[in-house]
Design a protein around this motif. Sequence first.
Motif, PDB file in Angstrom:
ATOM      1  N   LEU A 290       0.658 -18.865  -4.047  1.00 50.69           N
ATOM      2  CA  LEU A 290       0.607 -18.371  -4.832  1.00 50.69           C
ATOM      3  C   LEU A 290      -0.102 -17.064  -5.048  1.00 50.69           C
ATOM      4  O   LEU A 290      -0.226 -16.786  -5.734  1.00 50.69           O
ATOM      5  N   HIS A 291      -1.618 -17.404  -4.538  1.00 51.77           N
ATOM      6  CA  HIS A 291      -2.511 -16.032  -3.895  1.00 51.77           C
ATOM      7  C   HIS A 291      -1.978 -15.530  -3.303  1.00 51.77           C
ATOM      8  O   HIS A 291      -0.694 -13.841  -3.676  1.00 51.77           O
ATOM      9  N   SER A 292      -1.069 -15.967  -2.385  1.00 52.62           N
ATOM     10  CA  SER A 292      -0.051 -14.839  -1.686  1.00 52.62           C
ATOM     11  C   SER A 292       1.550 -14.069  -1.860  1.00 52.62           C
ATOM     12  O   SER A 292       0.852 -12.843  -1.475  1.00 52.62           O
ATOM     13  N   SER A 293       1.761 -14.662  -2.874  1.00 50.56           N
ATOM     14  CA  SER A 293       3.005 -14.349  -3.178  1.00 50.56           C
ATOM     15  C   SER A 293       3.118 -13.695  -4.303  1.00 50.56           C
ATOM     16  O   SER A 293       3.466 -12.609  -4.496  1.00 50.56           O
ATOM     17  N   THR A 294       1.401 -13.819  -4.701  1.00 49.17           N
ATOM     18  CA  THR A 294       1.878 -12.431  -5.911  1.00 49.17           C
ATOM     19  C   THR A 294       0.709 -11.411  -5.660  1.00 49.17           C
ATOM     20  O   THR A 294       0.540 -10.838  -6.563  1.00 49.17           O
ATOM     21  N   ILE A 295      -0.308 -11.157  -4.639  1.00 48.19           N
ATOM     22  CA  ILE A 295      -0.543  -9.400  -4.477  1.00 48.19           C
ATOM     23  C   ILE A 295      -0.263  -8.372  -4.529  1.00 48.19           C
ATOM     24  O   ILE A 295      -0.231  -7.447  -5.522  1.00 48.19           O
ATOM     25  N   PRO A 296       1.691  -8.245  -4.609  1.00 44.16           N
ATOM     26  CA  PRO A 296       2.193  -7.116  -4.707  1.00 44.16           C
ATOM     27  C   PRO A 296       1.946  -6.935  -5.875  1.00 44.16           C
ATOM     28  O   PRO A 296       2.219  -5.961  -6.857  1.00 44.16           O
ATOM     29  N   PHE A 297       1.535  -7.646  -6.860  1.00 41.24           N
ATOM     30  CA  PHE A 297       1.365  -7.585  -8.153  1.00 41.24           C
ATOM     31  C   PHE A 297       0.594  -6.931  -9.360  1.00 41.24           C
ATOM     32  O   PHE A 297       0.214  -6.229  -9.703  1.00 41.24           O
ATOM     33  N   ARG A 298      -0.844  -7.041  -8.047  1.00 34.84           N
ATOM     34  CA  ARG A 298      -1.874  -6.637  -8.368  1.00 34.84           C
ATOM     35  C   ARG A 298      -2.382  -4.948  -7.451  1.00 34.84           C
ATOM     36  O   ARG A 298      -3.196  -4.826  -7.288  1.00 34.84           O
ATOM     37  N   THR A 299      -1.148  -4.847  -6.576  1.00 38.22           N
ATOM     38  CA  THR A 299      -1.709  -4.010  -5.510  1.00 38.22           C
ATOM     39  C   THR A 299      -1.409  -3.306  -5.745  1.00 38.22           C
ATOM     40  O   THR A 299      -0.366  -2.278  -6.643  1.00 38.22           O
ATOM     41  N   GLN A 300      -2.258  -1.793  -5.623  1.00 39.49           N
ATOM     42  CA  GLN A 300      -2.806  -0.631  -6.472  1.00 39.49           C
ATOM     43  C   GLN A 300      -1.589   0.351  -5.366  1.00 39.49           C
ATOM     44  O   GLN A 300      -1.731   0.262  -4.676  1.00 39.49           O
ATOM     45  N   PRO A 301      -0.990   0.886  -6.023  1.00 37.13           N
ATOM     46  CA  PRO A 301       0.295   1.818  -5.911  1.00 37.13           C
ATOM     47  C   PRO A 301      -0.400   3.120  -5.137  1.00 37.13           C
ATOM     48  O   PRO A 301      -1.492   3.818  -5.046  1.00 37.13           O
ATOM     49  N   THR A 302      -0.020   3.158  -3.293  1.00 39.25           N
ATOM     50  CA  THR A 302      -0.593   4.060  -2.381  1.00 39.25           C
ATOM     51  C   THR A 302       0.802   4.569  -1.974  1.00 39.25           C
ATOM     52  O   THR A 302       2.021   4.395  -1.888  1.00 39.25           O
ATOM     53  N   SER A 303       0.216   5.958  -1.557  1.00 34.23           N
ATOM     54  CA  SER A 303       1.562   6.786   0.156  1.00 34.23           C
ATOM     55  C   SER A 303       1.846   5.854   0.750  1.00 34.23           C
ATOM     56  O   SER A 303       1.542   4.544   1.181  1.00 34.23           O
TER      57      SER A 303
END
Length: 565
Positions: A320-333
């Motif tokens: 669950l932790h791994s699959s939801t990481i994109p939801f809180r990844t800060q937008p980057t280049s």
Amino acid sequence: MREIVTIQVGDFANFIGSHFWNFQDELLGLASDPESDPVFRNHNLDMDVLYRSGETQQGVSTYTPRLVSVNFKGSLGSMSARGTLYNEGSSSRADSSKTWLGGVETKRSEPRKRNLFLQSLYEEEDKAGKEKAREIEDKDIVGCLDEEVECWTDFSKSHYHPQSLYELSGVWTDSQDFNNYGIGKDVFSEASRGEEICDRLRFFVEECDHIQGIKFIVDDSGGFSAVAADFLETIADEYTNIPVLLYSVRSPMSQMNRGSSKKTVSNKLHDAISFSRLSSFCKLFTPIGLPSLSESKASKYLNLGDEKPYRSSAVYAAALHSSTIPFRTQPTSSDSSEVSNSMDVNTLVQLLTGRGRQNMVAILDSAMPAPSLAGKQLENTLLTDLQSLTPEVNEDVEDNQAIESMCILGALRSEDKEASVSEVTNAVDASYEQATTKTRPLFCNLSVSRCPLPIPLPFPSIFGNLVGRKGEILSSPVSDSLYRGSLDVHSIPIVARWRSSSAILPFLESRMVNLEKLGIQWGAMGSDLVRTWGFGREELQEMRENMSKMVSELKPQFLESSDSD
């Protein structure tokens, strides 16, 4: 900011949640530790997505999960329902006794004693500088947890807000007595429980600036399924535009010893009705919970005990932790060296449910720890090492319309050398190019983070002796011990993958068929039972029709054959 509110309903859901919040707490600690690995200090995760800032009455700053947890009365062990950071409120029971003019006798049960881990967590003495004593103490802590954990709070290292922890008052103190949909059907609406729970959710939602979604985890093996369904129905009415990601979770123990034929009928009808009700009020439904983790590919490098929820819930929490990481990844280049491809909840929902087929039941796979990129190792083993954590899945199926969203954290290039984002992306592309047509999806979204999964002190000792300090897969055993824990393994690379695939058909079809055969047909064995649960024949037929539509999305010929009948 794009906040997420987390809801955990039921015992096993809270076991998973406890591990999940331990991972977050560990990340927070490592990010602020100047001596930690730079990969943790620069993880590019926005923790405000999951956490809220606050202040106690004494002016002390707090940072707590944006969480509503629902469980049995007495399920918190030694923890107060108001958490540990805020002052205890006055007892309403003491105030109400003032209206009684007769004698009052107060009986109090002995408070549950804190285990060694909790004692060390809350002790006031500073043991800095006593490294040897600390090492011995940590060994004692790790050793005692595997034997002494009874409640999810026994291994929780997080602090919670007073609005977070809700205990259901009533007669149910054992999940074995709260074991079907019918017994939980009126629990939410009785005694103002639903109103009180919704007030707690409202507290967290209304302070959000731009909430992106609700992550809802429910132990749906018994009566909590009905509690969750009523809660979800209220959420759907009140928060129409907030997408809900629903995880229905089950422990291996809840699927053992199904008992008599009468009990089997009850279980099958519970599964069908629970799925129908829960899936009606969410955007994406992900079932999690294998009958046996210890007999699955998940145990390739892990030593898992199905009888202990403390152990099995750790594996599911990591996914669950791994699959939801994109939801809180800060937008980057696009050329970021730390992370790639952030997304919000709605984007994931549209990706998995809105491309051609309207399938909203997803499969969750995981590889823990993930293989390294050395030579051709990843290309040969990444797809085969992934183990479905979703039950009743047919892996021997070709689906050229499958959609996937894969998250890879902390991949290693070789041994304990971290891989770059571009190296991971290239390796995954190569693995799919070499894959057979059967395993190649129509589309795969890939999110990568160089930050691995940290292993907190109270994590169970489930790693085998082929797992190294950074989660690398060793060529020979590192020790004679079959059980290695947080003192031996500090972090691991991990892969999680969501799939929208026809491989989920056995899960859907079994529930549809059982509902028809055991609950709807004239003279069905369970027709009287479902009536006692409050469901009439027309309502069951509507459930069956909705499941039929789900099946036909993945199996168009099913609809044609149904029409011809």
